[in-house]
Write an enzyme that holds these catalytic residues in place. Structure first.
Site, PDB file in Angstrom:
ATOM      1  CB  THR A 274      -0.945   0.038   1.223  1.00  0.00           C
ATOM      2  OG1 THR A 274      -0.154   0.219   2.417  1.00  0.00           O
ATOM      3  CG2 THR A 274      -1.766  -1.243   1.344  1.00  0.00           C
ATOM      4  N   GLY A 275       0.394   2.295  -0.642  1.00  0.00           N
ATOM      5  CA  GLY A 275       1.156   3.550  -0.672  1.00  0.00           C
ATOM      6  C   GLY A 275       2.497   3.396  -1.372  1.00  0.00           C
ATOM      7  CB  ALA A 276       3.699   1.104  -3.904  1.00  0.00           C
TER       8      ALA A 276
ATOM      9  N   GLY B 118       8.057   7.563  -1.669  1.00  0.00           N
ATOM     10  CA  GLY B 118       8.802   7.253  -0.449  1.00  0.00           C
ATOM     11  C   GLY B 118       9.177   5.796  -0.270  1.00  0.00           C
TER      12      GLY B 118
ATOM     13  CE1 TYR C  71       2.839   8.742  10.276  1.00  0.00           C
ATOM     14  CE2 TYR C  71       4.198   8.983  12.241  1.00  0.00           C
ATOM     15  CZ  TYR C  71       4.016   8.487  10.967  1.00  0.00           C
ATOM     16  OH  TYR C  71       5.002   7.728  10.386  1.00  0.00           O
TER      17      TYR C  71
HETATM   18  P1  NDP Z   1       5.180   9.077   1.811  1.00  0.00           P
HETATM   19  O1  NDP Z   1       4.248  10.195   2.059  1.00  0.00           O
HETATM   20  O2  NDP Z   1       6.273   9.243   0.839  1.00  0.00           O
HETATM   21  O3  NDP Z   1       4.355   7.786   1.379  1.00  0.00           O
HETATM   22  C1  NDP Z   1       3.111   7.520   1.911  1.00  0.00           C
HETATM   23  C2  NDP Z   1       2.284   6.788   0.897  1.00  0.00           C
HETATM   24  O4  NDP Z   1       0.996   6.556   1.450  1.00  0.00           O
HETATM   25  C3  NDP Z   1       2.079   7.565  -0.381  1.00  0.00           C
HETATM   26  O5  NDP Z   1       2.198   6.672  -1.456  1.00  0.00           O
HETATM   27  C4  NDP Z   1       0.665   8.061  -0.254  1.00  0.00           C
HETATM   28  O6  NDP Z   1       0.004   8.245  -1.483  1.00  0.00           O
HETATM   29  C5  NDP Z   1       0.054   6.902   0.495  1.00  0.00           C
HETATM   30  N1  NDP Z   1      -1.241   7.241   1.067  1.00  0.00           N
HETATM   31  C6  NDP Z   1      -1.556   8.267   1.888  1.00  0.00           C
HETATM   32  N2  NDP Z   1      -2.859   8.272   2.131  1.00  0.00           N
HETATM   33  C7  NDP Z   1      -3.396   7.226   1.460  1.00  0.00           C
HETATM   34  C8  NDP Z   1      -4.694   6.727   1.303  1.00  0.00           C
HETATM   35  N3  NDP Z   1      -5.757   7.317   1.841  1.00  0.00           N
HETATM   36  N4  NDP Z   1      -4.881   5.640   0.539  1.00  0.00           N
HETATM   37  C9  NDP Z   1      -3.842   5.047  -0.074  1.00  0.00           C
HETATM   38  N5  NDP Z   1      -2.592   5.482   0.031  1.00  0.00           N
HETATM   39  C10 NDP Z   1      -2.375   6.566   0.783  1.00  0.00           C
HETATM   40  O7  NDP Z   1       5.756   8.659   3.254  1.00  0.00           O
HETATM   41  P2  NDP Z   1       6.791   7.532   3.703  1.00  0.00           P
HETATM   42  O8  NDP Z   1       7.260   6.769   2.548  1.00  0.00           O
HETATM   43  O9  NDP Z   1       7.751   8.167   4.593  1.00  0.00           O
HETATM   44  O10 NDP Z   1       5.852   6.621   4.602  1.00  0.00           O
HETATM   45  C11 NDP Z   1       5.690   5.247   4.369  1.00  0.00           C
HETATM   46  C12 NDP Z   1       5.568   4.519   5.697  1.00  0.00           C
HETATM   47  O11 NDP Z   1       6.777   4.637   6.425  1.00  0.00           O
HETATM   48  C13 NDP Z   1       4.475   5.047   6.603  1.00  0.00           C
HETATM   49  O12 NDP Z   1       3.815   3.958   7.198  1.00  0.00           O
HETATM   50  C14 NDP Z   1       5.231   5.829   7.653  1.00  0.00           C
HETATM   51  O13 NDP Z   1       4.533   5.861   8.861  1.00  0.00           O
HETATM   52  C15 NDP Z   1       6.475   4.977   7.762  1.00  0.00           C
HETATM   53  N6  NDP Z   1       7.639   5.600   8.368  1.00  0.00           N
HETATM   54  C16 NDP Z   1       8.243   6.669   7.761  1.00  0.00           C
HETATM   55  C17 NDP Z   1       9.357   7.246   8.329  1.00  0.00           C
HETATM   56  C18 NDP Z   1      10.040   8.404   7.724  1.00  0.00           C
HETATM   57  O14 NDP Z   1      10.996   8.879   8.330  1.00  0.00           O
HETATM   58  N7  NDP Z   1       9.625   8.898   6.563  1.00  0.00           N
HETATM   59  C19 NDP Z   1       9.919   6.710   9.562  1.00  0.00           C
HETATM   60  C20 NDP Z   1       9.203   5.585  10.103  1.00  0.00           C
HETATM   61  C21 NDP Z   1       8.114   5.050   9.504  1.00  0.00           C
HETATM   62  P3  NDP Z   1       0.218   9.567  -2.408  1.00  0.00           P
HETATM   63  O15 NDP Z   1       1.502   9.321  -3.139  1.00  0.00           O
HETATM   64  O16 NDP Z   1      -0.979   9.524  -3.284  1.00  0.00           O
HETATM   65  O17 NDP Z   1       0.275  10.715  -1.486  1.00  0.00           O
HETATM   66 MG1  PMR Z   2      12.593  13.276  15.508  1.00  0.00          MG
HETATM   67  C1  PMR Z   2      17.524  11.099  18.472  1.00  0.00           C
HETATM   68  C2  PMR Z   2      17.003  10.559  17.527  1.00  0.00           C
HETATM   69  C3  PMR Z   2      15.825  10.908  16.735  1.00  0.00           C
HETATM   70  C4  PMR Z   2      15.312  10.089  15.783  1.00  0.00           C
HETATM   71  C5  PMR Z   2      15.842   8.760  15.338  1.00  0.00           C
HETATM   72  C6  PMR Z   2      14.170  10.739  15.246  1.00  0.00           C
HETATM   73  C7  PMR Z   2      13.357  10.182  14.263  1.00  0.00           C
HETATM   74  N1  PMR Z   2      14.003  11.941  15.879  1.00  0.00           N
HETATM   75  C8  PMR Z   2      15.011  12.084  16.817  1.00  0.00           C
HETATM   76  C9  PMR Z   2      15.199  13.160  17.679  1.00  0.00           C
HETATM   77  C10 PMR Z   2      14.493  14.353  17.661  1.00  0.00           C
HETATM   78  N2  PMR Z   2      13.461  14.636  16.848  1.00  0.00           N
HETATM   79  C11 PMR Z   2      14.737  15.501  18.508  1.00  0.00           C
HETATM   80  C12 PMR Z   2      15.818  15.578  19.547  1.00  0.00           C
HETATM   81  C13 PMR Z   2      13.827  16.451  18.150  1.00  0.00           C
HETATM   82  C14 PMR Z   2      13.652  17.829  18.725  1.00  0.00           C
HETATM   83  C15 PMR Z   2      14.473  18.762  18.006  1.00  0.00           C
HETATM   84  C16 PMR Z   2      13.027  15.913  17.101  1.00  0.00           C
HETATM   85  C17 PMR Z   2      11.992  16.602  16.483  1.00  0.00           C
HETATM   86  C18 PMR Z   2      11.164  16.021  15.543  1.00  0.00           C
HETATM   87  C19 PMR Z   2      10.015  16.618  14.904  1.00  0.00           C
HETATM   88  C20 PMR Z   2       9.466  17.973  15.085  1.00  0.00           C
HETATM   89  N3  PMR Z   2      11.308  14.727  15.054  1.00  0.00           N
HETATM   90  C21 PMR Z   2      10.300  14.498  14.197  1.00  0.00           C
HETATM   91  C22 PMR Z   2       9.514  15.625  14.098  1.00  0.00           C
HETATM   92  C23 PMR Z   2       8.461  15.317  13.178  1.00  0.00           C
HETATM   93  O1  PMR Z   2       7.562  16.041  12.790  1.00  0.00           O
HETATM   94  C24 PMR Z   2       8.601  13.889  12.771  1.00  0.00           C
HETATM   95  C25 PMR Z   2       7.474  13.130  13.389  1.00  0.00           C
HETATM   96  O2  PMR Z   2       7.322  13.056  14.560  1.00  0.00           O
HETATM   97  O3  PMR Z   2       6.650  12.518  12.582  1.00  0.00           O
HETATM   98  C26 PMR Z   2       5.633  11.815  13.260  1.00  0.00           C
HETATM   99  C27 PMR Z   2       9.895  13.434  13.414  1.00  0.00           C
HETATM  100  C28 PMR Z   2      10.611  12.245  13.344  1.00  0.00           C
HETATM  101  N4  PMR Z   2      11.740  12.007  14.096  1.00  0.00           N
HETATM  102  C29 PMR Z   2      12.243  10.785  13.772  1.00  0.00           C
HETATM  103  C30 PMR Z   2      11.388  10.192  12.791  1.00  0.00           C
HETATM  104  C31 PMR Z   2      11.588   8.837  12.177  1.00  0.00           C
HETATM  105  C32 PMR Z   2      10.394  11.089  12.526  1.00  0.00           C
HETATM  106  C33 PMR Z   2       9.324  10.912  11.523  1.00  0.00           C
HETATM  107  C34 PMR Z   2       8.571   9.937  11.056  1.00  0.00           C
HETATM  108  C35 PMR Z   2       7.902   8.818  11.749  1.00  0.00           C
HETATM  109  O4  PMR Z   2       8.041   8.499  12.893  1.00  0.00           O
HETATM  110  O5  PMR Z   2       7.235   8.139  11.071  1.00  0.00           O
END
Ligand code: NDP
Ligand code: PMR
Ligand code: LMG
Length: 401
Positions: free
Chosen positions: A94-96, A99, A276
């Protein structure tokens, strides 16, 4: 404020209630005395399983022979000439269309034997994306799926079944993140959008497709639900406010509709970032409940993962521009939690296809050397009672009970 709170976290991180041990750091860079390598507690919790050489392992494909499904389904590629006559393995991702999902589709297609069903809400975008990263035609099919509509989920399942393809692996990857939304938005059925999409849409999809997985003759059937570090409060990242917390699920039980009940699972005020993170906790709990209920009976492997911080994906599209600018270098140079889309895609592809990652009920993570290991979930994300309750309420909300 968020920064301040985040920087006063060590006590929360070593909270004994969460069953964590103090981390020992060597050569840590630190901010305000806090180790920025705490995100690497992934590495600190000693891995019980290492799969070091992904490429080598993947060369040793396991191939299903349709005609010998019930007898001897496994053939190693020591007989490469047989490969051509075997069927492809089918994986729904899903969501391919961007990202992680797109990178995973690409990585799987490169392995050769996989056919990726790209389950996407924007058909054209997905088709273009597949072409742009060079996925060969014979390795993918785009099928429409909007997880924000349960009707669409059911239609997708019907369409998939009509395609006649067996289902070998399902990857629940799509997600939406609305950190700047002031007001909640809602799915077609009226659930708050992030939990409605990331959790409830996937919950229905996975429940319906479980039957299809059961019917497949592939010996390494898997159901994978992407989790995240930010839903786990036993990490530094999981302690950046707002923190995930499902409470007693009263908002979810009330339908998350923001009218008669709160749009938040715990019954609180709307907060997009929290919604989220809550949804990610639901994803990780759902994986465990699936494992509990179905692993023994079906042999299916249920798994979740944190692929690393893929700071460049579309997930952050709704964040403020300054955040989008600074987040990648922050993760690259300060927390060192950054991972490229390509690398993250290989990690998820590994969870899909690597025979070494067959253990069920596991939350996979990777350490600095990109070696996979079984990570520990936070107290809430591994609460079996909550997992059961979440399952029961979700079943009612999606019309399965
Ligand atoms: P992206 O936004 O690049 O990808 C998300 C995908 O989900 C897109 O293909 C998007 O479609 C799709 N999507 C959103 N809403 C819907 C919907 N209603 N129906 C079908 N598809 C939908 O984000 P990421 O690749 O970062 O996220 C992928 C996964 O990785 C998520 O589960 C996220 O929580 C997880 N993740 C991401 C991290 C990160 O740092 N980025 C860290 C940890 C986990 P469209 O292209 O049409 O917008
Ligand atoms: Mg975060 C120390 C390690 C670490 C890691 C591995 C992440 C991952 N983050 C870290 C630290 C911090 N972050 C710190 C110290 C801060 C304060 C400055 C910080 C802030 C921050 C914000 C505002 N981080 C974020 C946000 C987002 O909006 C992102 C989020 O929470 O999405 C839900 C995010 C993230 N940090 C990560 C990862 C993986 C995310 C995003 C995606 C996710 O969990 O899916
Ligand atoms: C909130 O936004 C929302 O308001 C809230 O509603 C909710 O959605 C929440 O969790 C979701 O997010 C907060 C967010 C938005 O700001 C942050 O929390 C901080 C963002 C963290 C990422 C940026 C850090 C930048 C650090 C600088 C990096 C530069 C690169 C480095 C290269 C290095 C080389 C070696 O706010 C913003 O997006 C604005 C961001 C403004 C950041 C201000 C800078 C503060 C810097 C402090 C960080 C640390 C610095 C360290 C230094 C040290 C040294 C070694």
């Amino acid at each position: 404020m968020a920064l301040q709170a985040a920087f006063s976290l060590p006590s929360a991180i070593s909270n004994p209630k969460e069953g964590k041990c103090a981390a020992v750091h060597v050569k840590d860079s630190s901010l305000s005395g806090i180790s920025m390598r705490d995100h690497l507690r992934d590495d600190l919790l000693l891995p019980t399983t290492f799969v070091k050489d992904f490429k080598k392992r993947d060369a040793a494909f396991i191939v299903v022979r349709a005609q010998t499904a019930t007898t001897a389904p496994i053939v190693k590629d020591s007989q490469p000439e047989q490969k051509k006559t075997e069927r492809q393995f089918n994986v729904v991702v899903t969501g391919a269309s961007s990202g992680l999902g797109l990178a995973t589709a690409k990585a799987l297609a490169e392995l050769g034997n996989w056919h990726v069903i790209m389950a996407c809400r924007n058909f054209l975008k997905a088709e273009k994306a597949a072409k742009s990263v060079g996925i060969p035609k014979e390795n993918y099919t785009v099928m429409h799926l909007d997880l924000a509509s349960l009707e669409s989920v059911r239609q997708f399942v019907d369409n998939f079944r009509r395609s006649g393809r067996p289902l070998d692996v399902l990857v629940c990857n799509a997600a939406i993140y609305q950190p700047t939304a002031k007001e909640p938005s809602f799915t077609a059925e009226g659930f708050e959008l992030s939990v409605g999409t990331n959790h409830l849409g996937h919950f229905l999809l996975a429940r319906l497709l479980l039957d299809d997985l059961k019917q497949s003759d592939y010996p390494m059937k898997r159901l994978i639900i992407v989790g995240s570090i930010t839903g786990n409060t036993n990490t530094l990242a999981g302690n950046v406010p707002p923190k995930a917390n499902l409470g007693d699920l009263r908002g979810l039980a009330g339908g998350l509709n923001g009218v008669g009940s709160s749009p938040m699972i715990d019954g609180g005020e709307f907060d997009g970032a929290k919604a989220y993170k809550d949804s990610k906790v639901c994803n990780m709990l759902t994986m465990q409940e699936f494992h509990q209920r179905y692993h023994e009976e079906t042999g299916i492997t249920f798994a979740s993962l944190y692929p690393g911080c893929i700071a460049t994906t579309g997930l952050f599209r709704e964040h403020v521009p300054l955040f989008r600018l600074l987040f990648p270098p922050f993760q690259k140079y300060i927390t060192k939690g950054y991972v490229s889309e390509e690398e993250a895609g290989k990690r998820l592809a590994q969870v899909v296809s690597d025979p070494g990652l067959e253990k069920s009920g596991v939350y996979w993570s990777w350490n600095k050397n990109s070696s996979s290991f079984e990570n520990q979930l936070s107290k809430e994300a591994s609460d079996t009672e909550k997992a059961r309750k979440l399952w029961d309420i979700s079943e009612k909300l999606v019309g399965l009970a």
